[in-house]
Design an enzyme around this catalytic site. Sequence first.
Site, mmCIF file in Angstrom:
data_model
loop_
_atom_site.group_PDB
_atom_site.id
_atom_site.type_symbol
_atom_site.label_atom_id
_atom_site.label_comp_id
_atom_site.label_asym_id
_atom_site.label_seq_id
_atom_site.Cartn_x
_atom_site.Cartn_y
_atom_site.Cartn_z
ATOM 1 N N GLY A 1 0.850 -1.177 0.000
ATOM 2 C CA GLY A 1 0.000 0.000 0.000
ATOM 3 C C GLY A 1 0.891 1.233 0.000
ATOM 4 O O GLY A 1 2.124 1.123 -0.061
ATOM 5 N N SER A 2 0.294 2.395 0.103
ATOM 6 C CA SER A 2 1.081 3.628 -0.010
ATOM 7 C C SER A 2 2.108 3.747 1.115
ATOM 8 O O SER A 2 3.220 4.254 0.893
ATOM 9 C CB SER A 2 0.141 4.838 0.003
ATOM 10 N N GLU B 1 3.889 1.527 2.366
ATOM 11 C CA GLU B 1 5.005 0.597 2.180
ATOM 12 C C GLU B 1 5.868 0.942 0.964
ATOM 13 O O GLU B 1 6.956 0.380 0.798
ATOM 14 C CB GLU B 1 4.481 -0.837 2.031
ATOM 15 N N GLU C 1 -3.884 -9.907 2.526
ATOM 16 C CA GLU C 1 -2.852 -9.985 3.554
ATOM 17 C C GLU C 1 -2.868 -11.305 4.329
ATOM 18 O O GLU C 1 -1.826 -11.788 4.766
ATOM 19 C CB GLU C 1 -2.998 -8.814 4.524
ATOM 20 N N HIS D 1 0.148 -3.888 4.839
ATOM 21 C CA HIS D 1 -0.264 -2.504 4.641
ATOM 22 C C HIS D 1 -1.045 -1.973 5.834
ATOM 23 O O HIS D 1 -2.210 -2.327 6.043
ATOM 24 C CB HIS D 1 -1.115 -2.386 3.381
ATOM 25 N N HIS E 1 -9.514 -29.950 22.535
ATOM 26 C CA HIS E 1 -10.449 -29.131 21.764
ATOM 27 C C HIS E 1 -11.863 -29.254 22.324
ATOM 28 O O HIS E 1 -12.460 -28.269 22.750
ATOM 29 C CB HIS E 1 -10.409 -29.542 20.284
ATOM 30 N N GLY F 1 -5.756 -23.865 14.267
ATOM 31 C CA GLY F 1 -7.078 -24.231 13.777
ATOM 32 C C GLY F 1 -7.750 -23.172 12.949
ATOM 33 O O GLY F 1 -8.916 -23.329 12.559
#
Length: 524
Positions: free
Chosen positions: A25-26, A28, A47, A70, A282, A402
């Site tokens: 993005g801008s 980066e 991402e 970003h 779990h 998970g």
Amino acid sequence: MTTVRETVHELLRGWGLTTVFGNPGSNELPFLDRFPADFRYVLGLHEGTVLAMADGYAQATGRPALVNLHAAAGLGNAMGNLANARQQHTPLIVTAGQQARNMVGLGAMLSEPELTTVPRPHVKAALEPLRAQDVPRALAEAYHLSTLPPAGPVFVSLPLDDWAAEVVPHEVEHLGRRRVTSLAAPAEGEIERLAARLDAAKAPVLVVGPEADREPVFDQVVKLAEAANLPVWLPPGPPRCGFPTTHPHYRGVLPNTVNGITETLAGHDFVLVLGAPVFRYHVNKPGPFLPAGTELVAVISDPAAAARSPMGDALVGDVGEVVSRLAGLVTGSGRPPVPPRPAAQAVPAASAPFPAEAVFDVLADVLPPDAVLVNESTSNTGAFWARIPIRRSGGLYFPAAGGLGFGLPAAVGVALADPGRRVFAVLGDGAAQYGIQGLWTAAHHRLPITFLVLRNDEYGALRRFTGRLGVSEVPGMDLPGIDVVSVARGYGLPARRVEDAGALRDALAATGGPLVVEVPITRT
């Protein structure tokens, strides 16, 4: 003058971090400005996909990976897979672009004054340099911290206007030469005492976790199991496979409940756990943590996991160091050989929809000896583990926390790390949607991946849980109308839907670049 950007590029080169996973993005763009010709930028279209690709790559290479996201929004998009990476102790340097320093306090677009709080608690540390000149040192800290045991992701917030600043030479001249190494070793006599306890047991058992899934530890665990005549289980929900499932001592995967594990380990008086928490349950089915009279010792690198265990002793340290020494000390004390595990009965099927077992039987029959499996078909994990052979280290990857969205892009990262081994990503049709953007990266790099999408038009694992939890009439279980073949072709991949056993075998035996194979299976 030498800029922060030039200094960081040189540091990354020295650390071997020349593959960067990102979605820019801008904020980066100043970091990516004049991107070095010897670097590789792996673009992901979301991402979350970027983070999982880097996770798979770092696990497969055994080295840290660099992720460039970003701003706060992009970092937030990656959080689900960041949880998987943290649970698996994957060494990642996760960066996100912050707004220009003088804009952050104004609440400008793409600024976040508390950016370092966004990735917590799924990082070992979150840093933001106080000055532009501190950027190289902050990244060095993140690099070293990510690799120290227990390894894991470290986050660095990087203001966009820092990159053009001039560095102070004497502040950065030592960074590239530093080496930070863990030298922890077992205390004197600990391994000998553990060997004596193992030899004294009448019916010991071995549980092998993900920390054993690396060379040469993988082979040393086999040596230990054979020397001491130990049956071997994998822990609940194993994210890696630390023992060959084709070995006669292999017994399977432990249940994910307290009472299930206690019942499974009944008859064993000593449990040795290598490289796994004790245990990651779990489903809530409580009971005694161990059978009456059973002792347990866990060897693990994570002190937090060792401390929170509700039973047994723990040795915190390097599993490989312990196993290599232990394998040369144990004698087996005359225990009888471990009988081989009965083979799973073949489930034939001529046409779709296939039982998942039948699909896995065909896959097992055509797998190359060095194939890599990435599994994210959560409603079929029992059938998968009973039928798919894992013969060598680095043969299996599964989302450690998970969180769905790991499997498809992680397969991309694994293939980028070692394009000489064919990768098979076994995906549910629901799970595939969480990381579907990874198909574009696979097509762009022409990676040797077979994406096997098991289509049952439902969230099968959730439907199974409705019975376990005693609930009914739950919405959102069905997934009608998802055409994975058309989606894949839209991303530029060849794709086919198979309806008979012959076409299934041909599709799974295919070689070359990436391929998506959609297979209708019976519902839960």
